[in-house]
Write a protein that holds these residues in place. Structure first.
Motif, PDB file in Angstrom:
ATOM      1  N   ALA A   1       5.749   2.278   7.156  1.00 29.27           N
ATOM      2  CA  ALA A   1       5.952   1.887   5.758  1.00 29.27           C
ATOM      3  C   ALA A   1       5.945   3.109   4.841  1.00 29.27           C
ATOM      4  CB  ALA A   1       4.876   0.889   5.327  1.00 29.27           C
ATOM      5  N   ALA A   2       5.077   4.066   5.114  1.00 27.63           N
ATOM      6  CA  ALA A   2       5.045   5.295   4.303  1.00 27.63           C
ATOM      7  C   ALA A   2       6.346   6.070   4.473  1.00 27.63           C
ATOM      8  CB  ALA A   2       3.848   6.144   4.699  1.00 27.63           C
TER       9      ALA A   2
ATOM     10  N   GLU B   1       0.846  -1.209   0.000  1.00 27.15           N
ATOM     11  CA  GLU B   1       0.000   0.000   0.000  1.00 27.15           C
ATOM     12  C   GLU B   1       0.875   1.250   0.000  1.00 27.15           C
ATOM     13  OE1 GLU B   1      -3.552   0.458   0.255  1.00 27.15           O
ATOM     14  OE2 GLU B   1      -3.522  -1.581  -0.559  1.00 27.15           O
ATOM     15  N   ALA B   2       1.953   1.234   0.770  1.00 25.86           N
ATOM     16  CA  ALA B   2       2.805   2.415   0.877  1.00 25.86           C
ATOM     17  C   ALA B   2       3.518   2.730  -0.426  1.00 25.86           C
ATOM     18  CB  ALA B   2       3.829   2.213   1.993  1.00 25.86           C
ATOM     19  N   ILE B   3       3.894   1.701  -1.191  1.00 27.35           N
ATOM     20  CA  ILE B   3       4.635   1.945  -2.433  1.00 27.35           C
ATOM     21  C   ILE B   3       3.719   1.982  -3.649  1.00 27.35           C
ATOM     22  CG2 ILE B   3       6.720   0.939  -1.460  1.00 27.35           C
ATOM     23  CD1 ILE B   3       6.265  -1.553  -3.164  1.00 27.35           C
ATOM     24  N   GLY B   4       2.433   1.728  -3.437  1.00 27.89           N
ATOM     25  CA  GLY B   4       1.472   1.808  -4.520  1.00 27.89           C
ATOM     26  C   GLY B   4       1.511   0.640  -5.480  1.00 27.89           C
ATOM     27  N   THR B   5       2.108  -0.475  -5.047  1.00 22.23           N
ATOM     28  CA  THR B   5       2.215  -1.680  -5.864  1.00 22.23           C
ATOM     29  C   THR B   5       1.990  -2.893  -4.978  1.00 22.23           C
ATOM     30  OG1 THR B   5       3.884  -0.619  -7.270  1.00 22.23           O
ATOM     31  CG2 THR B   5       3.681  -3.007  -7.422  1.00 22.23           C
ATOM     32  N   PRO B   6       1.084  -3.800  -5.332  1.00 21.46           N
ATOM     33  CA  PRO B   6       0.865  -4.970  -4.480  1.00 21.46           C
ATOM     34  C   PRO B   6       2.138  -5.782  -4.293  1.00 21.46           C
ATOM     35  CG  PRO B   6      -0.865  -4.781  -6.135  1.00 21.46           C
ATOM     36  CD  PRO B   6       0.191  -3.779  -6.514  1.00 21.46           C
ATOM     37  N   VAL B   7       2.328  -6.253  -3.074  1.00 24.36           N
ATOM     38  CA  VAL B   7       3.453  -7.134  -2.749  1.00 24.36           C
ATOM     39  C   VAL B   7       2.864  -8.451  -2.268  1.00 24.36           C
ATOM     40  CG1 VAL B   7       5.516  -7.477  -1.348  1.00 24.36           C
ATOM     41  CG2 VAL B   7       4.911  -5.170  -2.137  1.00 24.36           C
TER      42      VAL B   7
END
Length: 281
Positions: free
Chosen positions: A273-274, A207-213
């Motif tokens: 995380a952000a 969520e923080a990087i804008g890409t699912p992990v």
């Protein structure tokens, strides 16, 4: 009266956060203990002094004129703890030590190291405060290479539930203990505000990087082999794996201490995380 504070671990996560919170205050001067002062990146006004906790004799210059010490030393050589604390006590009157909430468990070499150093400090005659951090959110940075490479975390015990604490919150209590007299002789259990599984931590990073992990569950044997290949000591690997396994059935508990001391909630893992998103991109 202005207090002079020496910060060890000054270029690490907690020590760096502490220095950032102390820098610019008019009631303290801040000195950082570093191995290479010329390379240390520190806020304006923070003095970098050469020294090494593994060489007690090197500490005298850094400790001259110091009132209080913030001590970060999670895996000290056993024989060095006493000499280092003796040198600190020659110069300073107070030490705030970053310890562990698992200090009473004796589960692994790290917690045993913390317990031993707490005992030495108690016997030293120094004023002391112990910050017993729970799981450090910053340990999630160990997943960063996997996430940057292919947006997956291969790790064991995804259902293990932690209460991870942001380094900013550990530092905030450190500031209180270093700059006021209200926390002498106290040992504080410090956690984040929530229970979060390891699998959910990975989701929060996505969520923080804008890409699912994606989480990919490892077996214990696979994880053990990987950790040993990374250079982890044999006894530490088994102790850590046992601890994660235990957190599946017995989740870590949230401590109210941070709110009790500050009047507000600690940072969430999503906040952490952000703050560190660039490390995972």
């Amino acid at each position: 009266m202005t207090k002079k504070i020496l910060v060890t671990g000054a270029t690490g996560n907690v020590g760096g956060a502490l220095i950032a919170q102390l820098a610019g205050r008019d009631d303290v001067t801040v000195r950082a203990l570093v191995r290479h002062p010329e390379a240390a990146k520190l806020p304006d006004g923070v003095e970098a002094v050469r020294g090494d906790l593994n060489d007690p004799a090197s500490l005298h210059a850094a400790l001259t004129g110091v009132d209080s010490v913030f001590l970060v030393w999670p895996l000290h050589p056993g024989g060095q703890a006493g000499p280092v604390v003796d040198v600190i006590a020659e110069h300073a009157t107070r030490v705030v030590y970053l310890s562990s909430s698992a200090v009473d468990d004796g589960a692994d070499p790290i917690t045993n190291s913390h317990a031993a150093l707490e005992a030495v400090i108690r016997a030293s005659g120094l004023q002391w405060t112990f910050l017993r951090g729970g799981g450090f959110a910053a340990n999630a940075l160990g997943w960063a290479p996997q996430i940057r490479e292919d947006r997956v975390v291969r790790w064991p015990y995804g259902a293990a539930v932690r209460t991870l604490v942001h380094e900013k919150d550990l530092a905030a209590i450190g500031v209180l203990a270093l700059t006021t007299d209200d926390h002498v002789g106290k040992a504080y259990a410090l956690t984040g505000p929530e229970q979060l599984s390891q699998r959910d931590q990975v989701h929060a990073i996505g969520e923080a990087i804008g890409t699912p992990v994606r989480w990919e569950e490892q077996s214990r044997s696979e994880a053990r082999a990987d950790l040993l290949a990374q250079g982890w000591p044999d006894t530490l690997v088994d102790a850590v794996l046992d601890a994660w396994a235990g957190m599946v059935e017995h989740p870590e508990k949230v401590s109210p201490t941070f709110r009790d001391l500050t009047g507000h909630d600690p940072h969430t893992f999503a906040d952490w995380a952000a703050d560190h998103a660039e490390a995972f991109r």
